[in-house]
Motif scaffolding. Structure first.
Motif, mmCIF file in Angstrom:
data_model
loop_
_atom_site.group_PDB
_atom_site.id
_atom_site.type_symbol
_atom_site.label_atom_id
_atom_site.label_comp_id
_atom_site.label_asym_id
_atom_site.label_seq_id
_atom_site.Cartn_x
_atom_site.Cartn_y
_atom_site.Cartn_z
ATOM 1 N N GLY A 76 -39.576 105.171 55.370
ATOM 2 C CA GLY A 76 -40.709 105.016 56.288
ATOM 3 C C GLY A 76 -40.338 105.175 57.744
ATOM 4 O O GLY A 76 -41.187 105.371 58.582
ATOM 5 N N GLN A 77 -39.074 105.060 58.049
ATOM 6 C CA GLN A 77 -38.666 105.338 59.434
ATOM 7 C C GLN A 77 -37.216 105.803 59.469
ATOM 8 O O GLN A 77 -36.414 105.392 58.636
ATOM 9 N N PRO A 78 -36.927 106.677 60.433
ATOM 10 C CA PRO A 78 -35.550 107.177 60.480
ATOM 11 C C PRO A 78 -34.586 106.070 60.877
ATOM 12 O O PRO A 78 -34.949 105.180 61.638
ATOM 13 N N LEU A 79 -33.385 106.145 60.349
ATOM 14 C CA LEU A 79 -32.364 105.161 60.737
ATOM 15 C C LEU A 79 -32.028 105.326 62.198
ATOM 16 O O LEU A 79 -31.943 106.444 62.698
ATOM 17 N N LYS A 80 -31.816 104.204 62.832
ATOM 18 C CA LYS A 80 -31.395 104.249 64.237
ATOM 19 C C LYS A 80 -29.947 104.716 64.296
ATOM 20 O O LYS A 80 -29.116 104.279 63.502
ATOM 21 N N GLN A 81 -29.687 105.595 65.239
ATOM 22 C CA GLN A 81 -28.287 105.942 65.464
ATOM 23 C C GLN A 81 -27.711 104.965 66.455
ATOM 24 O O GLN A 81 -28.352 104.645 67.450
#
Ligand code: BDP
Length: 719
Positions: A76-81
């Motif tokens: 549902g959401q991209p992983l934070k870098q």
């Protein structure tokens, strides 16, 4: 108030993204990289991703963008870098890029080789993390794809302790694509290589091609047809090739080209292409250096020579080894290789066609340069629905042998027949050659274990084209997928691979996975049954290879006719390859030769490949050969009917677009299976005059009708 607006906005976004998700066409474009939303966020799902290096290479960048795409879609959401390791981080570390980690945090990656990786649930600074570690960035990329595959399949990603390394070095697609975008034996549209618009326009599709290939470990691609055109070696085309190579490079994929042996004459104006002529050698050296100027990591050449009219060293009285070595010398200083095909059979040679590659190549064992691989088709004839394994496997201990598989289904019903080839390839790879004693499987020859080859490899003739679904059908995507997975591990199980593919492509629900896997697992045998049962082979229509034509007996060359292979007369049917006939069976190691030479022990499924038997020959189950043959045809059709019913039971559980296409294709397959049976039976009856076994329906048309069918516009034809 502010919060309220925020919440409304968030709800709106959710709604829109929900709508969007439904609106996304299930047209197959995403292949097995659909990354469907997970119902439940798995335990240990990462919250952030850390690339533990200061310099993010294009390859690590590709890995990070895949993680971002996949996590957005699945979670549902991209992983934070992040630059900092926190709880549940996904940590990427390659040899050059793990230095920012605390001492001892990195597992040793000595054992994984240049392309392998480790996936490990561990702790760094006391925080639980998942580590993807490798010696190289390409290894990290493969590790990332493995990790995402697990997640996308709904597998647990906690407690990982995985080490994986490819068992073969060169894992290549071979495109049979012409420069005018016609794909020889292609059933999925035109070539994706848009030569005319390259290099000005670089289709974004090439990046998706690279992602798909990297996800299954493919690390090379030969762009052009083995029936080659020297034009691709000219500067304007090399510029185009370079543009493609630039897109593929971050994904660990090298570009290779097919080398037309007569190019020094056609492009260089030389009077000869004799490989021992110094001017010819100099021409190839200069040409090769020029290619490396455009593509510094160019992989090397793939060559079809002195086969089916292609020019080659024999035109000058030189051997395949002399031809291959000349090109090998040219690429050697750059680290390139030559893949020299063993698909040869001579126009003048009266010898049984399936014997010729062995006869020509075995005496050359030990004569090839170190950077030459001889590329051998899985069977001695030509990618038929069933063949015994090629007798060269195990017979050239001093020469690295690659295996060549055909992903495109030239002989298994084009793209409208559902035929999962994983089982065909598993059958070949697990076959015991007995070359170095019992247990010398074809896989162990190919992966170098049996003969300690310095180079190892697998090539798959691509089924990729401009069709939106890439491969011509959804199920043909599974064959591309299975090829890559088997090239990585030739001992992998076809069924495991099928399951894995189904989970990522269709559904993670166990009932659906089981149902679709079951359909796939029986599909290839169904094709064998309705096309070429009991060891029959090469019965297809002339030229285009579409549909049955067992009656053809008068082409330019005898060994292009179906009659040459079945030898049916009033007395019997089959090709005698025992010592009473061509003795091709003698090319196999002792125990195999014995097993196949004797009617007592030859398996039914190779009976007519090795033996000529009377129509009333008694089979092991007590039926006559004729009864058994007809029963196999009908069984093939019955299996397709089962596949149709099983597929129909999935209605409502698969999106309508893909469900309907598969349904329609299965209907075509059913009609064509019936056609194969009826036309074949009509022909055999015209020869043997036998009545049909009880309960078997007669063909609805007479033989003349089947003979009259003509398909001048069938797709994928050769020159
Ligand atoms: C045959 C194909 C032909 C290819 C040839 C090859 O019909 O188009 O050129 O194989 O592998 O099966 O060279």
């Amino acid at each position: 108030m502010k919060n309220f607006i925020k919440r409304v906005a968030a709800a709106f976004c959710l709604l829109v993204s929900g709508l969007f998700q439904h609106a996304v066409a299930e047209d197959g474009y995403e292949l097995w990289l659909r990354y469907e939303r997970l119902d439940q966020v798995p335990k240990a799902a990462p919250h952030s991703v850390v690339a533990a290096c200061s310099d993010v290479s294009p390859t690590l960048d590709a890995a990070l963008s895949e993680i971002s795409r996949a996590s957005a879609s699945m979670l549902g959401q991209p992983l934070k870098q992040s630059g900092k390791i926190s709880r549940n981080a996904l940590v990427l570390a390659s040899g050059a890029c793990g230095t920012s980690l605390p001492d001892g945090a990195l597992p040793t990656v000595d054992q994984v080789g240049p392309e392998g990786y480790v996936l490990q649930s561990t702790r760094i600074n006391g925080k639980p993390v998942t580590l993807i570690a490798a010696q190289s960035d390409a290894g990290v990329l493969y590790g990332v794809f493995d990790y995402l595959r697990r997640m996308s399949s709904g597998d647990a990603v906690a407690d990982l302790d995985v080490t994986s390394r490819p068992k073969t070095k060169l894992r290549l697609l071979n495109h049979w694509d012409n420069l005018d975008r016609h794909v020889e034996r292609g059933y999925s549209g035109q070539s994706i290589w848009d030569w005319h618009r390259l290099p000005g326009y670089v289709d974004p599709r090439y990046t998706d091609y690279a992602r798909a290939n990297a996800s299954i470990g493919i690390n090379g691609t030969s762009l052009t047809n083995v029936n080659s055109d020297a034009t691709v070696l000219t500067p304007p085309y090399l510029e185009k090739v370079a543009a493609i190579a630039n897109v593929l490079r971050p994904y660990g994929i090298k570009v290779y080209l097919t080398a037309r042996f007569s190019a020094p004459m056609e492009l260089g104006g030389l009077p000869t292409a004799d490989p021992l002529d110094p001017a010819v050698q100099a021409w190839w050296q200069a040409k090769t250096d020029e290619i490396y100027d455009y593509v510094p990591d160019f992989g090397g050449f793939l060559v079809k020579a002195n086969s089916e009219g292609q020019p080659g060293p024999q035109d000058y009285g030189r051997s395949h080894a002399e031809g291959a070595n000349m090109l090998a010398r040219a690429v050697a200083p750059h680290g390139g290789v030559v893949m020299w095909r063993a698909f040869v059979y001579s126009a003048e040679e009266p010898e049984d066609r399936v014997k010729q590659a062995y006869t020509e190549f075995v005496p050359l064992d030990g004569q090839f340069a170190d950077n030459v691989l001889v590329q051998v088709k899985n069977g001695p004839l030509d990618f038929q629905p069933r063949e015994p394994f090629h007798p060269l496997f195990g017979a050239m201990p001093e020469t690295p042998l690659m295996i060549e598989l055909q992903i495109t289904k030239e002989y298994l019903g084009f793209s409208t027949h559902l035929a999962y080839l994983g089982t065909l390839w598993e059958e070949v790879l697990s076959a015991d050659t007995h070359a170095e004693g019992e247990g010398t499987t074809v896989a162990s020859v190919v992966d170098g274990e049996a003969h300690d080859y310095a180079y190892t490899g697998m090539a798959g003739v691509s089924n990729i084209g401009t069709d939106r679904n890439w491969a011509g059908s959804i199920f043909d995507q599974a064959n591309w997928y299975a090829f890559g997975r088997l090239a990585w591990n030739p001992d992998a199980s076809a069924e495991d691979i099928a399951r894995e593919w189904v989970k990522q492509t269709f559904s993670r629900k166990p009932e659906i996975v089981n149902e679709i896997t079951a359909i796939m697992m029986k599909s290839r045998e169904a094709v064998v049954d309705y096309m070429t049962p009991l060891g029959l082979t090469h019965l297809m229509g002339t030229g285009h290879h579409y549909g049955p034509a067992p009656w053809v007996d008068d082409l330019g060359r005898a060994d292009w006719t179906p009659y040459y292979y079945h030898k049916a007369t009033r007395d019997g049917i089959g090709f005698d390859r025992t010592e009473n006939g061509s003795d091709a069976v003698d090319q196999y190691a002792g125990p195999i030769a014995q097993e196949w030479a004797s009617l007592d022990t030859v398996p039914d499924n190779l009976l007519l490949w090795f033996h000529h038997v009377p129509w009333d020959y008694e089979m092991r189950d007590g039926s006559t050969l004729w009864q058994s043959l007809v029963a196999h045809y009908s069984r093939g059709i019955a299996t397709v009917e089962e596949m149709q019913a099983e597929w129909a039971s999935l209605k409502g559980q698969i999106d309508p677009e893909r469900f309907n296409q598969v349904t329609d294709y299965l209907k075509i397959q059913h009609e064509e299976a019936q056609w194969w049976r009826d036309a074949s039976i009509a022909y055999w009856q015209s020869i043997n005059d036998l009545p049909l076994p009880e309960g078997e329906a007669p063909p609805p048309h007479d033989l003349e009708y089947y003979k009259s069918l003509s398909f001048p516009n069938a797709p994928g034809q050769g020159e």
